[in-house]
Design an enzyme around this catalytic site. Sequence first.
Site, PDB file in Angstrom:
ATOM      1  N   HIS A 285       0.584  -1.307   0.137  1.00 51.55           N
ATOM      2  CA  HIS A 285      -0.029   0.008   0.206  1.00 51.55           C
ATOM      3  C   HIS A 285       0.705   1.133   0.063  1.00 51.55           C
ATOM      4  O   HIS A 285       0.098   2.420   0.056  1.00 51.55           O
ATOM      5  CB  HIS A 285      -0.975   0.149   1.187  1.00 51.55           C
ATOM      6  CG  HIS A 285      -2.070  -0.976   0.962  1.00 51.55           C
ATOM      7  ND1 HIS A 285      -3.231  -0.243   0.711  1.00 51.55           N
ATOM      8  CD2 HIS A 285      -2.273  -2.223   1.520  1.00 51.55           C
ATOM      9  CE1 HIS A 285      -4.289  -1.177   0.428  1.00 51.55           C
ATOM     10  NE2 HIS A 285      -3.380  -2.348   1.090  1.00 51.55           N
TER      11      HIS A 285
ATOM     12  N   LYS B 247      -9.437  14.040   4.057  1.00 44.01           N
ATOM     13  CA  LYS B 247      -8.777  12.823   3.930  1.00 44.01           C
ATOM     14  C   LYS B 247      -7.707  12.894   5.097  1.00 44.01           C
ATOM     15  O   LYS B 247      -7.752  13.982   5.636  1.00 44.01           O
ATOM     16  CB  LYS B 247      -7.736  12.400   2.614  1.00 44.01           C
ATOM     17  CG  LYS B 247      -7.136  13.849   2.203  1.00 44.01           C
ATOM     18  CD  LYS B 247      -6.316  13.773   0.889  1.00 44.01           C
ATOM     19  CE  LYS B 247      -7.113  13.811  -0.200  1.00 44.01           C
ATOM     20  NZ  LYS B 247      -7.151  12.446  -1.210  1.00 44.01           N
ATOM     21  N   ARG B 248      -7.064  11.872   5.195  1.00 43.73           N
ATOM     22  CA  ARG B 248      -5.936  12.099   6.610  1.00 43.73           C
ATOM     23  C   ARG B 248      -5.145  13.211   5.977  1.00 43.73           C
ATOM     24  O   ARG B 248      -4.774  13.455   5.185  1.00 43.73           O
ATOM     25  CB  ARG B 248      -5.108  10.872   6.575  1.00 43.73           C
ATOM     26  CG  ARG B 248      -5.809   9.401   7.425  1.00 43.73           C
ATOM     27  CD  ARG B 248      -6.139   9.955   8.771  1.00 43.73           C
ATOM     28  NE  ARG B 248      -5.095   9.954   9.718  1.00 43.73           N
ATOM     29  CZ  ARG B 248      -5.127   8.954  10.784  1.00 43.73           C
ATOM     30  NH1 ARG B 248      -5.920   8.007  10.734  1.00 43.73           N
ATOM     31  NH2 ARG B 248      -3.879   9.145  11.444  1.00 43.73           N
TER      32      ARG B 248
ATOM     33  N   LYS C 165      -0.011  14.459   1.416  1.00 49.34           N
ATOM     34  CA  LYS C 165      -1.408  15.051   0.692  1.00 49.34           C
ATOM     35  C   LYS C 165      -1.618  16.333   0.538  1.00 49.34           C
ATOM     36  O   LYS C 165      -2.594  16.641  -0.188  1.00 49.34           O
ATOM     37  CB  LYS C 165      -2.302  14.113   1.573  1.00 49.34           C
ATOM     38  CG  LYS C 165      -2.493  12.637   1.651  1.00 49.34           C
ATOM     39  CD  LYS C 165      -3.652  12.165   2.526  1.00 49.34           C
ATOM     40  CE  LYS C 165      -3.686  10.705   2.687  1.00 49.34           C
ATOM     41  NZ  LYS C 165      -4.507  10.144   1.641  1.00 49.34           N
TER      42      LYS C 165
ATOM     43  N   THR D 288      -8.593   6.722  -2.876  1.00 48.00           N
ATOM     44  CA  THR D 288     -10.142   5.955  -3.200  1.00 48.00           C
ATOM     45  C   THR D 288     -11.195   7.108  -2.966  1.00 48.00           C
ATOM     46  O   THR D 288     -11.949   7.179  -3.543  1.00 48.00           O
ATOM     47  CB  THR D 288     -10.526   4.689  -2.347  1.00 48.00           C
ATOM     48  OG1 THR D 288     -10.308   5.217  -0.944  1.00 48.00           O
ATOM     49  CG2 THR D 288      -9.936   3.533  -2.860  1.00 48.00           C
TER      50      THR D 288
ATOM     51  N   LYS E 157     -14.458   8.498  -5.241  1.00 43.71           N
ATOM     52  CA  LYS E 157     -15.920   8.414  -4.409  1.00 43.71           C
ATOM     53  C   LYS E 157     -16.393   9.842  -5.160  1.00 43.71           C
ATOM     54  O   LYS E 157     -17.732  10.054  -5.483  1.00 43.71           O
ATOM     55  CB  LYS E 157     -15.758   8.638  -2.988  1.00 43.71           C
ATOM     56  CG  LYS E 157     -15.204   7.311  -2.513  1.00 43.71           C
ATOM     57  CD  LYS E 157     -15.031   7.614  -0.797  1.00 43.71           C
ATOM     58  CE  LYS E 157     -14.281   6.394  -0.283  1.00 43.71           C
ATOM     59  NZ  LYS E 157     -13.682   6.814   1.042  1.00 43.71           N
TER      60      LYS E 157
END
Length: 833
Positions: free
Chosen positions: A375, A566-567, A572, A674, A678
């Site tokens: 991952h 998101k986290r 990110k 992911t 969505k």
Amino acid sequence: MTETKSQAELRVHAAEGDERENAQERIVELREQILAHLISKTGRDRSSASTRDWFLATALTVRDRIVERWIDSKQESFDQGQRRVYYLSLEFLIGRLLMDSLNNLGLTASVREALSGLDVDLEELREIEPDAALGNGGLGRLAACFMESMATLSVAAYGYGIRYDHGLFRQAIKDGWQHEYPEDWLAFGNPWEFPRPEIEYEIGFGGSVEAKADGRAAQIWKPNEIVEAVAYDTPVAGWRGASVNTLRLWRSRAPDPLRLDVFNAGDYVAAQADQVRAESISKVLYPSDSTPAGLELRLRQEYFFAAASLKDLIRRHLAQHGDITTLAEKNAIQLNDTHPAIAIAEMMRLLVDVYALEWDEAWRITQQTFSYTNHTLLPEALESWAVPLMERLLPRHMQIIYLINALHLDRLRSAGHHDWGLLSSVSLIDEHSGRRVRMGTLAFLGSHKVNGVSQLHTDLMKETVFRDLHSLYPDRIVNKTNGITFRRWLFEANPGLTRLISETIGPAFLDDPEALRKLEAVAADKEFQARAMSVKQKNKEALAKIITDRLLIKVDPDALFDVHVKRIHEYKRQLLNVLETIACYNDIRAHPTKDFVPRVKIFAGKAAASYHQAKLIIKMIHDVGRVINNDPSVRGLLKVVFLPNFCVSLAERIIPASDLSEQISTAGMEASGTGNMKFALNGALTIGTLDGANVELRERVGDENIFIFGLTAEEVQNHRAQGIDARATIAGSPVLKDVLDSLASGVFSHDDRDRYKQLVDILTYHDHFMVTADFDAYCEAQRLADIRWRDRKSWWRSSILNTARVGWFSSDRTIAEYAEDIWRVPVRTVSKS
Ligand SMILES: *Cc1c(COP(=O)(O)O)cnc(C)c1O
């Protein structure tokens, strides 16, 4: 083949599973069952029942329906004797289950009506259910989507994990800072699970190993500590109730609840010490994302659940087939990341020490049974355990790992590989920083297939983390791009859009996501656009209400909702978004008469409790938001909100209300994502980098329907190779320079002017995440998004095309690929139409 409107409507109701025939009878029956459960399970009647009581009674009523199919599914897979799939994951980020179960059983409309006859609102019950948050983020959510898809495709599968007393912490924000509080999802019981006190296994730790006299590889492990694993089962129903699989979660406890002799001697704490120590294993989920916890308790969790799961599946195998040597033919075990990788050593121990197989045969069976999903490529996220810890906690496993390694390296040497660099890089033992066991290498060697989770990630795996292993075993790595279950992320989260789609193209997409393509034909249709817009508007109004209720901030549902949830992680790049927000703020103030696109910047996400930099970014979002939201010269053109405690149920509210989806990780660092899927499914346009599954998203939705910007993964590598001093970059971007100067000088932090000084220093001298390098390109992409937003027809065309073209990202597709290429099990679709 056009349907009349009323025909279409009927079929939409069918989509909610509302069988018209016998509908009334069914509603009456449901109502009676709910009332019966209310009385027998809560001890209350209608007049005194609370919302929670009604929830419990309704959940139990639904559960009864699931259980019937559950028993059938188990019998069917037993009768067919087909291979079973075991999905081992330390995380399952499930969320709520009431709407999921209702929807998949086709009971939503009937139960809503049954309840309304009792003056109970299903929506209130929906909201009172706690999230099962047994995961951190994407990895755990993937496991939950996979469980649902495996049931939908009638793959005979079990999920195995840990039943944490406390899932992911509850995030509260005080004065802009994140605070963590224990989450308590079990406080009012869990109506979905079945405790199985009779299914328990003894799991050993520590102790010593005795050699057997016969000189074979088999040894006898004598642990000095025993913990019991007790099973708790949750049925997972697939779409249209196709099949029902089991999620089996393990809880830890001591063999004896307390030591009576010590208790009687008066030392009450010591009397319970064993119990406390044993129970601590399933007490709490480690709240770290993309970085391993590295602590002894974490290793105990990993071995505990891996060992219990193997004992359980071997027992099931022997009960049915009676022969340990057919294990690989009848079972496939998927490792979700390296967290369960110790299962490979445990399987070897069981086969060699307990079932007395020869080493080579045991190894063949193990490899053919296991497969592993990687991952992350972040080097700091690759799990490894110090050899001394392993030797103390799992002495027999350490021996086995040494033996696997010796045979592995011997084989390579005899095949002519003598390069010391190569051998040390593919060794199971990392000799660089103390001696450590590389769990990724163990997972790789013990598996017949290793997969990445997007095409880019898989390609990079072959070039980076597993470069040398890949050169030795070139057929082992395969790609399985992640997916999401459309049942939760479209049908349940966005019933308005689901209904509109069904009325427009018919209900076939409910069973076949590729059928969404038919929407392409109406992407530019004025009337359809207006209806899609009106659905989104309602969703945005609902989110605006949540924002007002929780934050006392008013946002305009007509503004562009620009969403980054998101986290919180440096890679990110929430920081990049905040810097651009500040740039917009400066621009608005500098041009009091200019016409700006009104935007609401919406953030949400948790930071690992020990991740200082991520927590500082949360604080910055609040600091910047406070200034912008209270500055009258902004004229309402820009709002910044941070919704606390991001979780699955909040995501289900936010995503259908989003216009723009922020997927802006540093290229090469997001394995798949992911969240990106969505949002696109729900008609948000993506602004993103060529990272993870964004690459495949662009291929599918088309270049003109996505805002791609920034360095590619390859360019990031080159950039880093040249050094990450960003002074020249900053000097070349006056806008960025202004933004950083204002941050560093305390414009947004009057109470602590130095708060962001160090952070700005890091960006200036060590910009590992390429925030500065991508800044101008990001701003430019944002302005293109503005231009597009002003041309509403064009925006909506793109939005509809996004929904139309992302059918491929259904986790049903992903699971079908795993089933065919990795597990070699059949899939079956049950379609109503
Ligand atoms: C989908 C999801 C994630 C993963 O989001 P990414 O954008 O892929 O990181 C994390 N948390 C929750 C609650 C989710 O639903």
